[in-house]
Write an enzyme that holds these catalytic residues in place. Structure first.
Site, mmCIF file in Angstrom:
data_model
loop_
_atom_site.group_PDB
_atom_site.id
_atom_site.type_symbol
_atom_site.label_atom_id
_atom_site.label_comp_id
_atom_site.label_asym_id
_atom_site.label_seq_id
_atom_site.Cartn_x
_atom_site.Cartn_y
_atom_site.Cartn_z
ATOM 1 N N LYS A 35 8.307 -2.637 -13.232
ATOM 2 C CA LYS A 35 7.023 -2.750 -13.925
ATOM 3 C C LYS A 35 6.325 -1.389 -14.063
ATOM 4 C CE LYS A 35 4.030 -3.790 -9.977
ATOM 5 N NZ LYS A 35 3.288 -2.536 -10.084
ATOM 6 N N THR A 36 6.460 -0.511 -13.073
ATOM 7 C CA THR A 36 5.808 0.800 -13.173
ATOM 8 C C THR A 36 6.409 1.608 -14.311
ATOM 9 O OG1 THR A 36 5.410 0.772 -10.780
ATOM 10 C CG2 THR A 36 5.172 2.881 -11.901
ATOM 11 N N ASP A 217 -2.750 -2.960 -13.759
ATOM 12 C CA ASP A 217 -1.542 -3.184 -12.967
ATOM 13 C C ASP A 217 -1.872 -4.102 -11.787
ATOM 14 O OD1 ASP A 217 1.078 -2.935 -12.148
ATOM 15 O OD2 ASP A 217 0.786 -1.020 -11.145
ATOM 16 N N GLU A 218 -0.862 -4.788 -11.261
ATOM 17 C CA GLU A 218 -1.020 -5.691 -10.110
ATOM 18 C C GLU A 218 -2.155 -6.692 -10.358
ATOM 19 O OE1 GLU A 218 1.152 -5.776 -7.916
ATOM 20 O OE2 GLU A 218 1.958 -3.794 -7.463
ATOM 21 N N GLN A 252 3.509 -13.122 -6.340
ATOM 22 C CA GLN A 252 3.190 -12.141 -5.300
ATOM 23 C C GLN A 252 1.688 -12.020 -5.054
ATOM 24 O OE1 GLN A 252 5.776 -8.524 -4.916
ATOM 25 N NE2 GLN A 252 6.404 -9.049 -6.996
ATOM 26 N N ARG A 621 11.646 -7.768 -0.396
ATOM 27 C CA ARG A 621 11.617 -6.369 0.038
ATOM 28 C C ARG A 621 13.029 -5.888 0.357
ATOM 29 N NH1 ARG A 621 7.985 -5.339 -2.645
ATOM 30 N NH2 ARG A 621 8.279 -7.486 -3.292
#
Length: 736
Positions: A35-36, A217-218, A252, A621
């Site tokens: 995504k970044t 973002d997020e 998330q 993770r």
């Protein structure tokens, strides 16, 4: 760089997201889906290919580290992105208030500093002296949460946050006291810009004209106040033409305790009409066996938009579920697993041990210290919360804002100047929201107190005079479109702020004060003060430079002081599940997978869904290897408790290997339990008139379908009961 160069490395969905324009866009970005890369490439693409003015792009995220990475990567793709506004939500709020607060009529000047949680708690104690420190801390958290939901003291919905009758009064008195200090708290950094934009047409329209693109973002971590701020900034209800794109993962969303509202992302398409949704489902981090576990778990949640991650790395090694007799065996298992891998050339730094609560780290720390395994507990050290560092920050804050009550109280009598708490109260009351330095003029102080206060006042005035008063950019400059030096970075021929900070450290008496402490501790404190001085070297020696430096500190209070060598040291990571967000490790062990530990007992359905999302975050993770541990016995609150496996383990599917003796309760472990099962659960402490105190060590169903529990009593006896028929004689201790 040519646009096709950076577009060619994207997959189909990533490229579609980058090239999309026009309607609002929701990018559902699964864990490890890049995504970044998408959001930074989109910034570069809009500038170079769509011809959008970089200064009209606002991109916000939640941590300073993420914002810095986003900016750096965008600039590498398109150097003109340097002019874009890429920052955290809170730093944007601080910047906005410095520009607009004085012209908005909300009672804030542009020389404010930001109070942290401890400062807010101290201010509540002064505003409502009858409260204990514990109560003040409790209400500080509730006030912060109220601001996250855009609720003011007089709002009827405030009872949703806290239904205690005194809460609105405490909130109101705190707000009044806070405004008198001239400062703001973290909640204000979002709430106040929202209120200004909502109520001031001129400012709102000027921002609609300034920003033509807003990226978030997020987004799953946003709270109600941030959502409302986004609405006002974008002008979605006024057809301003601003393009809005949010990137997030509803699976998330794990920060409800901080005010995050998952409905923001679930309802985005309803709040922003015409929204296009693009799902990023190719995962570049984990193997498919790990992703299958994650997908099997999270699909049990009903509150999600839905997506299915596909690994770009292939099958990999099956995750392992390890059943162990006790928590001591759990720590021994983790040690053995890591040590054996190390002997085969796998570094300690490949490993991370995850747990639900901080307290669970103690066993691993003890074991690793004893066995000489290097480790790091993430999130345990906060540089800016150390006594000596906060002392200097308080000095710097008071120099720029002499109404700052909390900073004044911290420094005025340190070192001792004969100005105790009672004298401080009188001085602050006499100042009545004006400069505290003038508060003693009408008071008759003792000779010692007067001499001490006069010396303190002269120091503050001397320091203040040494800082040139370069004015903060005003709203007029904003409306005129004038450029500002946002970071206030010092040029080579300018005096550095670090020289000024060092002078404050020495002449305030705090350097000598801390040096005189215990020699070993004092030495470390002086080193910490020097580190603070060093961190000011990039800022200009002006009032504006000092304000920017304080913003840098107040909006990023988690800086650690370890050297680069320490950061690169080969060591195991011990970390809570919440702190793993955004991180990745080659090998992960998720520990404490027992009912009552993870998930906690007594969760509502929505809370249980968030716990499941937290489990999903932990699973995703892991890159190569994943282990889960579950103990049959665990020491909790001074007692040895019999545990049952976490119901989440039953949701992992067939992609796992099971090691150790699988308990009978595992096959029956599930989320939906009857009220009887929930009350008389394994591990519950009970009391019986005939047998005394005991604990349920086993539960099952008879052939006739009756729920049966086996109780081990302190007298040594073991008995079976049918709670349905014996609940009047077998009492759960929580009900006593």
């Amino acid at each position: 760089m040519n646009a096709e160069d950076y577009l060619s490395v994207l997959n189909k969905e990533q490229r579609e997201a980058v090239e999309h324009e026009g309607s609002p866009l929701l990018i559902l970005a699964g864990a490890g889906s890049g995504k970044t890369r998408v959001i930074t490439t989109k910034i570069a693409y809009m500038i170079s290919e769509l011809g959008i003015n970089p200064a009209s792009i606002l991109a916000v995220t939640f941590t300073k580290k993420a914002a810095e990475e986003m900016k750096e990567r965008a600039i590498n793709l398109e150097p003109r992105a340097q002019k874009s506004h890429i920052r955290t939500f809170h730093s944007f709020g601080a910047w906005f208030l410095r520009l607009c607060a004085e012209d908005s009529g909300i009672g804030i000047q542009n020389n404010f500093t930001v109070y942290d949680d401890d400062d807010a708690c101290s201010l509540i104690s002064k505003a409502v002296p009858s409260l204990t420190k514990k109560d003040a801390s409790h209400y500080a958290k509730k006030i912060a949460l109220a601001k996250d939901y855009c609720l003011l003291p007089g709002d009827l919905e405030l009872s949703r946050i806290c239904d205690e009758p005194i809460f609105p009064e405490v909130y109101e008195k705190y707000q009044q006291r806070l405004r008198k200090t001239g400062n703001v708290d973290f909640g204000d950094l979002i709430l106040l810009p929202y209120l200004i934009l909502k109520e001031n047409d001129l400012i709102r329209k000027s921002f609609h004209a300034r920003y033509k693109v807003i990226l978030v973002d997020e987004y799953q971590d946003s709270n109600v106040a941030q959502f409302k701020l986004l609405q006002e900034l974008s002008g979605v209800n006024e057809n301003s033409g601003t393009y809005v794109c949010v990137v997030g993962d509803d699976d998330q969303s794990i920060y409800k305790f901080r005010g995050a509202e998952i409905q923001n992302i679930l309802n985005f398409k309803d709040e922003f009409p015409g929204t296009k949704i693009i799902r990023l489902e190719t995962n570049y981090r984990s193997t498919s066996e790990i992703l299958n576990c994650a997908g099997n778990v999270v699909k049990n949640n009903s509150g999600r938009l839905g997506k299915e991650l596909v690994s770009a790395r292939g099958k990999g090694k099956k995750p392992a579920l390890v059943f162990l007799p006790s928590q001591d065996d759990e720590t021994e298992f983790c040690y053995s697993l890591i040590e054996q891998a190390y002997e085969h050339g796998i570094p300690y730094s490949d490993w991370a041990i995850l747990y639900r609560t901080n307290a669970q780290s103690l066993g691993f720390e003890t074991e690793f210290l004893h066995k000489k395994i290097p480790y790091e507990v993430v999130g345990s050290l906060k540089f800016y919360e150390r006594e000596e560092v906060k002392d200097i920050i308080s000095w710097l804050s008071f120099i720029v804002n002499q109404r700052d009550e909390i900073s004044f109280r911290r420094i005025v009598n340190k070192p001792v100047r004969g100005i105790g708490n009672t004298t401080q109260d009188k001085i602050i009351e006499a100042s009545d929201g004006n400069s505290i330095l003038n508060g003693a003029e009408s008071l008759k102080l003792s000779k010692k107190a007067k001499e001490g206060f006069d010396f303190f006042k002269s120091l503050v005035e001397k320091f203040s005079d040494e800082l040139p008063n370069v004015p903060v950019t005003s709203e007029a400059a904003l409306l005129a479109g004038q450029a500002i030096n946002e970071n206030n970075i010092v040029f080579a021929d300018e005096k550095k702020l670090s020289e000024f900070v060092e002078k404050v450290v020495k002449e305030s008496g705090l350097e000598e004060f801390h040096k005189d402490q215990d020699e070993e501790i004092g030495t470390q404190k002086i080193e910490n003060l020097q580190e603070l001085v060093n961190s000011a070297v990039l800022y200009s020696c002006t009032k504006q430079g000092l304000l920017d430096f304080l913003d840098h500190i107040n909006l990023d209070r988690t800086l650690k002081t370890e050297s680069e060598e320490e950061k690169q040291e080969d060591k195991v990571t011990l970390i809570t599940l919440h702190n793993t967000k955004g991180l990745e490790f080659k090998r992960v062990i998720i520990t404490g997978m027992e009912s009552g530990i993870f998930p906690r007992e007594g969760k509502t359905e929505s809370e249980l869904e968030e716990e499941r999302r937290l489990f999903y975050v932990g699973i995703t993770r892991a890159k190569d290897e994943l282990y889960f541990t579950s103990c049959g016995v665990r020491r909790l609150f001074g007692r040895t408790n019999f545990m049952i496996p976490s119901p989440f383990l039953a949701e992992l599917g067939n992609e796992i290997r099971i090691l150790g003796q699988k308990p009978d309760s595992f096959s029956a472990s599930r989320i939906e339990k009857s009220p009887l099962e929930k009350k008389y659960c394994m591990g519950a402490c009970v009391f019986h008139d005939d047998y005394g105190h005991g604990q349920i060590i086993r539960s099952s169903y008879s052939d006739e379908g009756e729920y049966v529990v086996t109780v081990s009593f302190e007298t040594g006896g073991i008995k079976k009961f049918l709670p349905k028929y014996q609940k009047n004689s077998l009492l759960v201790e929580d009900d006593l």
